[in-house]
Design an enzyme around this catalytic site. Structure first.
Site, PDB file in Angstrom:
ATOM      1  N   PHE A   9       0.826  -1.206   0.000  1.00  0.00           N
ATOM      2  CA  PHE A   9       0.000   0.000   0.000  1.00  0.00           C
ATOM      3  C   PHE A   9       0.860   1.255   0.000  1.00  0.00           C
ATOM      4  O   PHE A   9       1.717   1.424   0.885  1.00  0.00           O
ATOM      5  CB  PHE A   9      -0.875   0.057   1.267  1.00  0.00           C
ATOM      6  CG  PHE A   9      -2.097  -0.803   1.230  1.00  0.00           C
ATOM      7  CD1 PHE A   9      -3.291  -0.324   0.695  1.00  0.00           C
ATOM      8  CD2 PHE A   9      -2.069  -2.091   1.738  1.00  0.00           C
ATOM      9  CE1 PHE A   9      -4.430  -1.116   0.681  1.00  0.00           C
ATOM     10  CE2 PHE A   9      -3.204  -2.888   1.731  1.00  0.00           C
ATOM     11  CZ  PHE A   9      -4.388  -2.396   1.203  1.00  0.00           C
ATOM     12  N   ASP A  10       0.610   2.127  -0.956  1.00  0.00           N
ATOM     13  CA  ASP A  10       1.095   3.492  -0.841  1.00  0.00           C
ATOM     14  C   ASP A  10       0.399   4.111   0.370  1.00  0.00           C
ATOM     15  O   ASP A  10      -0.652   3.636   0.809  1.00  0.00           O
ATOM     16  CB  ASP A  10       0.743   4.249  -2.128  1.00  0.00           C
ATOM     17  CG  ASP A  10       1.089   5.722  -2.057  1.00  0.00           C
ATOM     18  OD1 ASP A  10       2.198   6.058  -1.622  1.00  0.00           O
ATOM     19  OD2 ASP A  10       0.216   6.540  -2.439  1.00  0.00           O
ATOM     20  N   LEU A  11       0.976   5.179   0.921  1.00  0.00           N
ATOM     21  CA  LEU A  11       0.388   5.805   2.110  1.00  0.00           C
ATOM     22  C   LEU A  11      -0.419   7.052   1.739  1.00  0.00           C
ATOM     23  O   LEU A  11      -1.650   7.063   1.809  1.00  0.00           O
ATOM     24  CB  LEU A  11       1.505   6.139   3.107  1.00  0.00           C
ATOM     25  CG  LEU A  11       1.114   6.820   4.411  1.00  0.00           C
ATOM     26  CD1 LEU A  11       0.006   6.084   5.137  1.00  0.00           C
ATOM     27  CD2 LEU A  11       2.346   6.960   5.312  1.00  0.00           C
ATOM     28  N   ASP A  12       0.267   8.114   1.320  1.00  0.00           N
ATOM     29  CA  ASP A  12      -0.407   9.376   1.004  1.00  0.00           C
ATOM     30  C   ASP A  12      -1.292   9.231  -0.227  1.00  0.00           C
ATOM     31  O   ASP A  12      -0.820   8.853  -1.300  1.00  0.00           O
ATOM     32  CB  ASP A  12       0.617  10.484   0.748  1.00  0.00           C
ATOM     33  CG  ASP A  12       1.438  10.818   1.983  1.00  0.00           C
ATOM     34  OD1 ASP A  12       0.965  10.545   3.105  1.00  0.00           O
ATOM     35  OD2 ASP A  12       2.549  11.357   1.834  1.00  0.00           O
TER      36      ASP A  12
END
Length: 220
Positions: A9-12
């Site tokens: 998962f990417d965060l931002d």
């Protein structure tokens, strides 16, 4: 759909909406560099890519100027901007359901690892993630290609087909392609429809609920 086992998962712009904290911290950095930017909406492009890339691309900073701007950015971000941030609706439900279904969850972000770890703890999500991988504070390991490869090197017992990268910007999709894994582009974040479609991810989803349906199907 492929039999995924490890979900990156990417965060931002994927797990959380960091607009206020990031854009105000960029605005602060620009002011320190002698540039006035009154409209934080114009700074949304900084959400996702490495800061050194964005300062160079959008404001023409050279390497030394970018380093100075990043230092100013972090002054505000560490104190306040990091926490001007909210989870997207149903993210906690998604992560809990994925973990209960046996998936290994990993954060793959261009944000420095130390900040990503603090944010995941702030949102009380650390119990869901086996690993949190971001960039180094000195700017190394900042591209998504490097970050994804670093993660795959930690899970050598798995095939490339067992991994999928989820993100809201083209850098997430391109990084996954460069390494040879599938990707899911989300359009509820900060990448435009055109940007996501142009990067040609394996799948495109428009909401967290759509993502839940794609990954879990009848299991929820």
């Amino acid at each position: 759909m492929a039999e995924y086992k490890i979900i990156l998962f990417d965060l931002d712009g994927t797990l959380s909406d960091p607009k206020e904290g990031i854009t105000k911290s960029v605005q602060y950095a620009l002011a320190k560099m002698g540039m006035v930017e009154p409209d934080t909406d114009r700074l949304e492009t900084f959400i996702g890519p490495p800061l050194q890339v964005s300062f160079a691309e959008y404001y023409g900073f050279d390497e030394k100027e970018s380093i100075r701007a990043i230092d100013f950015y972090r002054e505000r971000f560490k104190e306040k901007g990091m926490f001007e941030n909210v989870l997207y609706p149903n993210i906690s439900f998604l992560l809990e359901a994925l973990e209960e279904s046996g998936f290994v969850l990993v954060v793959a972000t261009s944000k420095p690892t130390v900040f990503a770890e603090e944010l995941i703890k702030y949102f009380e999500l650390e119990k869901y993630f086996q690993l949190i991988v971001g960039s180094d504070l000195d700017g190394t390991r900042s591209s998504k290609t490097e970050i994804i490869q670093y993660i795959l090197d930690k899970y050598t017992d798995y095939k490339h087909s067992n991994f999928v990268m989820i993100g809201d910007r083209k850098h997430d999709i391109i990084g996954a392609k460069n390494i040879g894994i599938d990707s899911i582009g989300v359009t509820y974040g900060y990448g435009s429809q055109e940007e996501i479609r142009g990067a040609e991810p394996t799948y495109i989803v428009s909401s967290v609920d759509h993502l839940i349906g794609l990954l879990l199907g009848s299991r929820v």
